[in-house]
Scaffold this active site. Structure first.
Site, PDB file in Angstrom:
ATOM      1  N   ILE A 420       0.821  -1.216   0.000  1.00 28.49           N
ATOM      2  CA  ILE A 420       0.000   0.000   0.000  1.00 28.49           C
ATOM      3  C   ILE A 420       0.852   1.263   0.000  1.00 28.49           C
ATOM      4  CG2 ILE A 420      -1.885   1.189   1.230  1.00 28.49           C
ATOM      5  CD1 ILE A 420      -2.629  -1.480  -0.151  1.00 28.49           C
ATOM      6  N   GLU A 473       8.085   5.581   1.068  1.00 26.48           N
ATOM      7  CA  GLU A 473       7.572   6.758   1.808  1.00 26.48           C
ATOM      8  C   GLU A 473       8.406   7.157   3.016  1.00 26.48           C
ATOM      9  OE1 GLU A 473       3.271   6.587   2.438  1.00 26.48           O
ATOM     10  OE2 GLU A 473       2.953   5.606   0.502  1.00 26.48           O
ATOM     11  N   ASP A 588      -4.296   7.831  -2.645  1.00 27.36           N
ATOM     12  CA  ASP A 588      -4.935   7.282  -1.448  1.00 27.36           C
ATOM     13  C   ASP A 588      -6.108   8.144  -0.993  1.00 27.36           C
ATOM     14  OD1 ASP A 588      -3.166   5.122  -1.030  1.00 27.36           O
ATOM     15  OD2 ASP A 588      -1.697   6.438  -0.072  1.00 27.36           O
ATOM     16  N   GLU A 594     -15.055   8.541   6.028  1.00 24.03           N
ATOM     17  CA  GLU A 594     -15.314   9.150   7.334  1.00 24.03           C
ATOM     18  C   GLU A 594     -15.786  10.600   7.222  1.00 24.03           C
ATOM     19  OE1 GLU A 594     -11.323   8.559   8.770  1.00 24.03           O
ATOM     20  OE2 GLU A 594     -11.077  10.706   8.951  1.00 24.03           O
ATOM     21  N   CYS A 632      -9.184   2.471   3.806  1.00 24.31           N
ATOM     22  CA  CYS A 632      -9.099   1.456   4.852  1.00 24.31           C
ATOM     23  C   CYS A 632     -10.158   1.637   5.919  1.00 24.31           C
ATOM     24  CB  CYS A 632      -7.713   1.414   5.471  1.00 24.31           C
ATOM     25  SG  CYS A 632      -6.904   2.975   5.649  1.00 24.31           S
ATOM     26  N   GLU A 654      -8.957  -2.366   3.009  1.00 25.59           N
ATOM     27  CA  GLU A 654      -8.743  -3.134   4.226  1.00 25.59           C
ATOM     28  C   GLU A 654      -9.858  -4.160   4.277  1.00 25.59           C
ATOM     29  OE1 GLU A 654     -10.158  -4.326   7.998  1.00 25.59           O
ATOM     30  OE2 GLU A 654     -11.124  -2.770   6.844  1.00 25.59           O
ATOM     31  N   HIS A 683      -1.876  -4.143  11.405  1.00 26.20           N
ATOM     32  CA  HIS A 683      -1.799  -3.662  12.783  1.00 26.20           C
ATOM     33  C   HIS A 683      -1.335  -4.736  13.745  1.00 26.20           C
ATOM     34  CE1 HIS A 683      -4.176  -0.298  11.216  1.00 26.20           C
ATOM     35  NE2 HIS A 683      -3.478   0.363  12.110  1.00 26.20           N
TER      36      HIS A 683
END
Ligand code: GLN
Ligand code: ZN
Length: 748
Positions: A420, A473, A588, A594, A632, A654, A683
């Site tokens: 990703i 990154e 991305d 949200e 995600c 995700e 995670h």
């Protein structure tokens, strides 16, 4: 006319992030529990003093927390899931927050449409015994400092239930839970409290009408105790429920006048003369100074309708940092129009005094002068504005539809493997960035060191056998900050921390002016990476909607306009990456979902411009260029047509934590483009086995045509260690190869 002032909560992390520092010290056993509590109490008491000195009449107290205030309510109310019951004290508390060997933590999710995350209460029929001693102790402590001003904040029972994971319908649990709240109020009663704030932000959700009976019976019971209640709502208006909510038998109702249409409702339906109206008019969610020219007319509208008023922030001030005057590195004209928590307290008081007829003209004049100076400091950029105005529909459209451009794009083996974007941000990488920021190493040395990281990252990816590589990154601390810092129109604070969750704090960028790209932002690192490998390197960008949603936006132009400006900047970057040889570019958008408004009736409007902004940034890409996007931790079921309209060639999601639900939502909707259904949870420190990954992939195969499937982890790898990442990626590639053989050898 009676005018008071109030606050609904305050930043609780400490002006110098004391709570975070104490927590981390406690977790690494360098601080004992008593000192940890002491730190929290100190932060809390300083906050109380600040609010008292500002002259606030009713100060919301009790929201200070070691980790999350919703978790605190789970504890106070005895909502302890079975798996934590053998534990106690802080051990239990942090196990619920963060998990403990073999015991998963409570689920964490976003608090309404904010970037604050709370721990989802899990409620079963059997409530655990509890007392309210910690609440009472805080109230007594607050009363010593604040006297009558101390106003306990209670998380309302209906909001708690709406946000919880329940074993049973709300109607079955509301009675016993309500009894607990009655007990709490009874325990508070002897303390001679003037008023309690009950926060019920769930009242602004679109479906509140369904719960009318529950609210009515609950509040009928709570008021029986005899403590005056302030029913506090925020983040949006009461919608169609306004008429009955204002009749609930409480002493005061607090409404948000910075969002939604409460003013219209108030004018249409009036307000009961026996209640006080809490006027949430100082924006608790953004960092701009009040504009008296906009706010005073609202107050003038309200005054004739009801004269028993409280002037207050629209929500808790936890969503803004402490003090704008500390931002001495920001240009003065900008700093002067910023308002963090401390400035907002003053604004509340100035507005209340003005309303009472006191002469605060000189303060209001200062604000106006500052505003004019700021407008001169940051004039509109006519070029960007013209560009936006002259956009035609083609700018939002790839030049060929998916079916026609797909065959022109890079052809990869079936089940192409990729990641990703980010790779481990080791302490070495972070140190490097610190040294460069402090001027301890030159830019040339910094770049050389970043390039060495890129080279190593490419080597590892080649060894693992991935098909599409990334540069890693390493030059980015944060996916929004990195771009914001290179764009005109964004500003960054030094001390502007706000709590994201637990001990994790963020400093959201401030969008203050028209956004302009000054130079290519990612091309150098792309080229370095591509020069080191024959495999394709994927260019990595952060999308316009995520940039907006994770920043404090301007309020003088629409969010749509700001998103389009950012999209124009990204568009240039896409073109430059292509010119540098990129054949795959990922934009991305993890924050797209949200940003959805709380009321579903407003989704359409948001999604329409949000998706357009993405399309504007990607629309310039040649048909040969494969555009990826990544999202995600979100459900897509209800917005899948909009995801489709993004028109990305590849969507990575995700999926591993949601039990493939996300994948099913996508496949059920007949999503026709390629999908990387994240097959392992980044995670978790657990290294997924090839068998497990293969299993996950098979679920993909059972649900999607094989040509549509990509193989990738579910998010960036920056929080992991190399010794976790390397074997995991090897297993992932191995699983993809096994599947290729399985499927293509069997001639499916
Ligand atoms: N490209 C980013 C990364 O890998 C995406 C992060 C995100 O989805 N939040 O870190
Ligand atoms: Zn992600």
């Amino acid at each position: 006319m009676s005018i008071q002032t109030a606050t609904l909560g305050y930043p609780r992390i400490g002006k110098n992030r004391e709570v975070k520092k104490a927590l981390e010290a406690f977790w690494s056993e360098k601080l004992d529990a008593e000192s940890l509590w002491e730190t929290l109490r100190q932060v809390e008491e300083t906050n109380w003093q600040t609010q008292r000195e500002a002259g606030i009449d009713r100060i919301g107290i009790g929201d200070a927390t070691l980790y999350d205030s919703v978790l605190d309510w789970s504890i106070y109310l005895g909502l302890i899931p079975e798996r934590f019951r053998h534990l106690s004290g802080l051990e239990q508390y942090f196990a619920m927050a963060r998990g403990k060997e073999g015991i998963p933590a409570l689920e964490m999710t976003k608090w309404f449409d904010t970037n604050y995350h709370y721990l989802v209460p899990e409620i079963s029929a059997q409530l655990q015994p509890t007392d309210f001693n910690p609440v009472l102790a805080t109230v007594k402590r607050a009363q010593q400092i604040l006297g009558k001003r101390a106003t306990p904040i209670i998380l309302g029972p209906m909001t708690l239930l709406r946000l919880s994971r329940l074993d049973m319908p709300i109607s079955e649990i509301i009675r016993p839970l309500c009894d607990r709240y009655v007990n709490l109020l009874q325990a508070l009663k002897p303390l001679d409290i003037e008023e309690v704030q009950i926060h019920e932000p769930a009242l602004v959700l679109g479906d509140t009408a369904k719960f009318k009976d529950d609210y009515e019976s609950t509040y009928a019971s709570l008021v029986q105790v005899g403590i005056p209640l302030d029913l506090v709502t925020y983040f949006d208006d009461l919608g169609e429920s306004y008429p009955w909510v204002i009749q609930l038998p409480v002493a005061s109702i607090s409404l948000d006048f910075t969002r939604g249409r409460n003013l219209e409702q108030l004018k249409r339906h009036g307000f009961p003369s026996d209640k006080r109206l809490g006027v949430g008019i100082v924006d608790g969610r953004n960092i701009w100074q009040i504009r008296p020219d906009r706010l005073l007319p609202i107050l003038d509208d309200i005054k004739p309708i009801t004269s028993n008023l409280s002037i207050q922030p629209s929500a808790s001030l936890q969503f803004v940092p402490y003090d704008a005057t500390r931002e001495t590195k920001l240009p003065e004209p900008l700093r002067n129009v910023l308002s963090f928590a401390e400035q907002k307290l003053q604004e509340v008081v100035i507005l209340a005094q003005t309303l009472q007829g006191e002469d605060r003209r000189s303060q209001l004049q200062d604000i106006a002068t500052g505003q004019t100076a700021f407008e001169q400091f940051s004039p509109p950029n006519t070029q960007v504005q013209q560009q936006l105005q002259s956009l035609n529909v083609d700018a939002f459209e790839r030049s060929l539809p998916y079916a026609q451009r797909q065959p022109l794009q890079l052809q990869l083996p079936p089940f192409p493997t990729t990641t990703i974007g980010s790779f481990p941000q080791t302490s070495q990488v972070r140190k490097l960035r610190r040294q460069w920021k402090r001027g301890e190493i030159t830019l040339a040395d910094y770049k050389k060191a970043i390039d060495a990281e890129i080279a190593q990252c490419i080597r590892y990816q080649e060894e693992a056998g991935l098909d599409v590589l990334v540069h890693g990154e390493f030059e980015r601390t944060d996916m929004v900050e990195f771009f914001g810092q290179q764009l005109q129109g964004f500003a960054f604070t030094q001390h502007g921390w706000v709590q994201s969750y637990g001990s994790r704090y963020v400093r959201p960028p401030i969008i203050y002016g028209d956004v302009v790209r000054q130079a290519p932002m990612t091309v150098r690192e792309f080229k370095v990476a591509q020069s080191l490998t024959e495999k394709p390197i994927k260019g990595m960008l952060t999308g316009p909607v995520t940039m907006i949603n994770w920043s404090y936006p301007r309020t003088d132009i629409s969010r749509q306009e700001q998103a389009f400006q950012i999209a124009l900047a990204l568009r240039q970057e896409v073109a430059d990456l292509e010119a540098a040889g990129a054949t795959i570019i990922q934009i991305d958008e993890p924050a797209l979902r949200e940003g959805l408004p709380l009321k579903s009736e407003r989704w359409q409007d948001y999604l329409s411009w949000a998706v357009d902004a993405f399309r504007l940034s990607a629309g310039i890409a040649k048909p040969q260029t494969q555009i990826h996007t990544h999202m995600c931790y979100s459900e897509f079921g209800d917005i899948i047509q909009h995801i489709q309209r993004l028109d990305a060639d590849v969507l990575s999601i995700e999926n591993s934590r949601s039990n493939n639900e996300t994948l099913f939502e996508i496949t059920n909707a007949g999503y026709a483009h390629q999908v990387g259904n994240g097959i392992y949870d980044i995670h978790s420190p657990v290294i997924p086995t090839t068998e497990h990954l293969l299993e996950q992939l098979r679920t993909g195969v059972a649900n999607l045509p094989v040509e549509q499937i990509w193989v990738n982890p579910d998010c960036g790898l920056k929080t992991r260690h190399w010794d976790e990442v390397i074997p995991a990626l090897k297993n992932m590639v191995e699983a993809a190869k096994m599947l290729r053989e399985e499927i293509y050898a069997s001639g499916k």
